[in-house]
Design a protein around this motif. Structure first.
Motif, PDB file in Angstrom:
ATOM      1  N   TRP A   1       5.870  11.230   0.834  1.00 25.17           N
ATOM      2  CA  TRP A   1       5.625  10.155   1.800  1.00 25.17           C
ATOM      3  C   TRP A   1       4.295   9.445   1.572  1.00 25.17           C
TER       4      TRP A   1
ATOM      5  N   PHE B   1       6.742   1.463   0.236  1.00 26.76           N
ATOM      6  CA  PHE B   1       7.971   0.789   0.681  1.00 26.76           C
ATOM      7  C   PHE B   1       7.736   0.034   1.989  1.00 26.76           C
ATOM      8  N   ASP B   2       6.927   0.609   2.862  1.00 22.81           N
ATOM      9  CA  ASP B   2       6.599  -0.068   4.108  1.00 22.81           C
ATOM     10  C   ASP B   2       5.872  -1.384   3.833  1.00 22.81           C
TER      11      ASP B   2
ATOM     12  N   THR C   1      14.602   0.016  11.556  1.00 24.31           N
ATOM     13  CA  THR C   1      13.474  -0.492  10.776  1.00 24.31           C
ATOM     14  C   THR C   1      13.882  -1.708   9.961  1.00 24.31           C
TER      15      THR C   1
ATOM     16  N   TYR D   1      12.577  -1.289   3.892  1.00 24.93           N
ATOM     17  CA  TYR D   1      12.388  -0.775   5.248  1.00 24.93           C
ATOM     18  C   TYR D   1      13.381   0.341   5.578  1.00 24.93           C
TER      19      TYR D   1
ATOM     20  N   GLY E   1       9.248  -1.990  12.103  1.00 24.87           N
ATOM     21  CA  GLY E   1       8.383  -0.825  11.951  1.00 24.87           C
ATOM     22  C   GLY E   1       7.891  -0.302  13.294  1.00 24.87           C
TER      23      GLY E   1
ATOM     24  N   GLY F   1       5.908   6.294   0.783  1.00 25.29           N
ATOM     25  CA  GLY F   1       6.299   5.777   2.089  1.00 25.29           C
ATOM     26  C   GLY F   1       5.560   4.511   2.468  1.00 25.29           C
ATOM     27  N   TYR F   2       4.247   4.522   2.314  1.00 21.61           N
ATOM     28  CA  TYR F   2       3.452   3.331   2.627  1.00 21.61           C
ATOM     29  C   TYR F   2       3.754   2.185   1.662  1.00 21.61           C
TER      30      TYR F   2
ATOM     31  N   SER G   1      11.734   3.324   4.182  1.00 22.60           N
ATOM     32  CA  SER G   1      10.582   3.647   5.020  1.00 22.60           C
ATOM     33  C   SER G   1      11.014   4.340   6.308  1.00 22.60           C
TER      34      SER G   1
END
Length: 199
Positions: A85, A92-93, A39, A14, A130, A89-90, A17
């Motif tokens: 990203w 790691f999110d 986050t 996070y 988030g 990015g998604y 992210s």
């Protein structure tokens, strides 16, 4: 031990992210640090308040703060990583969502709460950070735009309530959650590209 590992994975994932989102918004180093911090720890703070646990407990792992500061500094220096990203990015999110939802559920179950509280703990821990990140970045939180977040945290809570708590079982849950989320993201991006091209 398992809860600690999931906690560490969630915080690091996070943090990355949040830093990616800050880079997208062209924030300064302080902005990257704040978004990464909120986050990583925002969901845990909300969860502890709901479960009536001292919020100060989440700051016990000082080594993680060192890792967090190092990660945000690297991402600030290498700003060109923002171009990755959509690919990372998604991802790691999704890892953060899965690991935090699971450890929130584990904590609630360890306190002998029923299924309803386990679901609430999983949801707040999984998506709380988030949501704060997105609000600080001036955009609608992903958790409010995509039902998949709530569904996945609910699934994590059910697994924890059913007694899935061995390292192997928890690892399987994380992998399945990440796969489902990434498939959802990929399908969404595929639908968006033709729409944008038609305009």
């Amino acid at each position: 031990m398992t809860w600690s590992v999931l906690h560490n994975i969630g915080i690091i994932a996070y943090a990355i992210s949040g830093a990616f989102v800050a880079l997208q918004a062209n924030y300064s180093f302080i902005g990257i640090f704040v978004l990464g911090l909120t986050t990583s720890y925002g969901g845990s703070i909300i969860r502890n308040v709901v479960l009536d646990i001292p919020v100060s407990n989440i700051w016990e792992r000082h080594s993680l703060l060192v890792v967090f500061i190092t990660l945000t500094t690297l991402l600030f220096i290498k700003r060109d990583w923002i171009h990755h990203w959509n690919r990372w990015g998604y991802f790691f999110d999704s890892i953060g969502l899965a690991s935090f939802a699971i450890q929130g559920g584990l904590l609630a179950k360890s306190l002998n709460h029923d299924l309803g509280i386990i679901i609430i703990a999983s949801m707040f821990t999984g998506v709380g950070g988030g949501m704060i990140r997105d609000l600080l970045a001036g955009r609608t939180p992903l958790a409010l735009r995509e039902e998949i977040h709530a569904v996945l945290t609910f699934l994590c809570a059910l697994c924890i309530w059913a007694g899935w708590n061995s390292p192997l079982e928890l690892t399987i849950i994380v992998i399945v959650i990440v796969l489902i989320r990434m498939l959802s993201v990929n399908n969404k991006l595929k639908w968006q590209r033709p729409f944008k091209q038609s305009h």
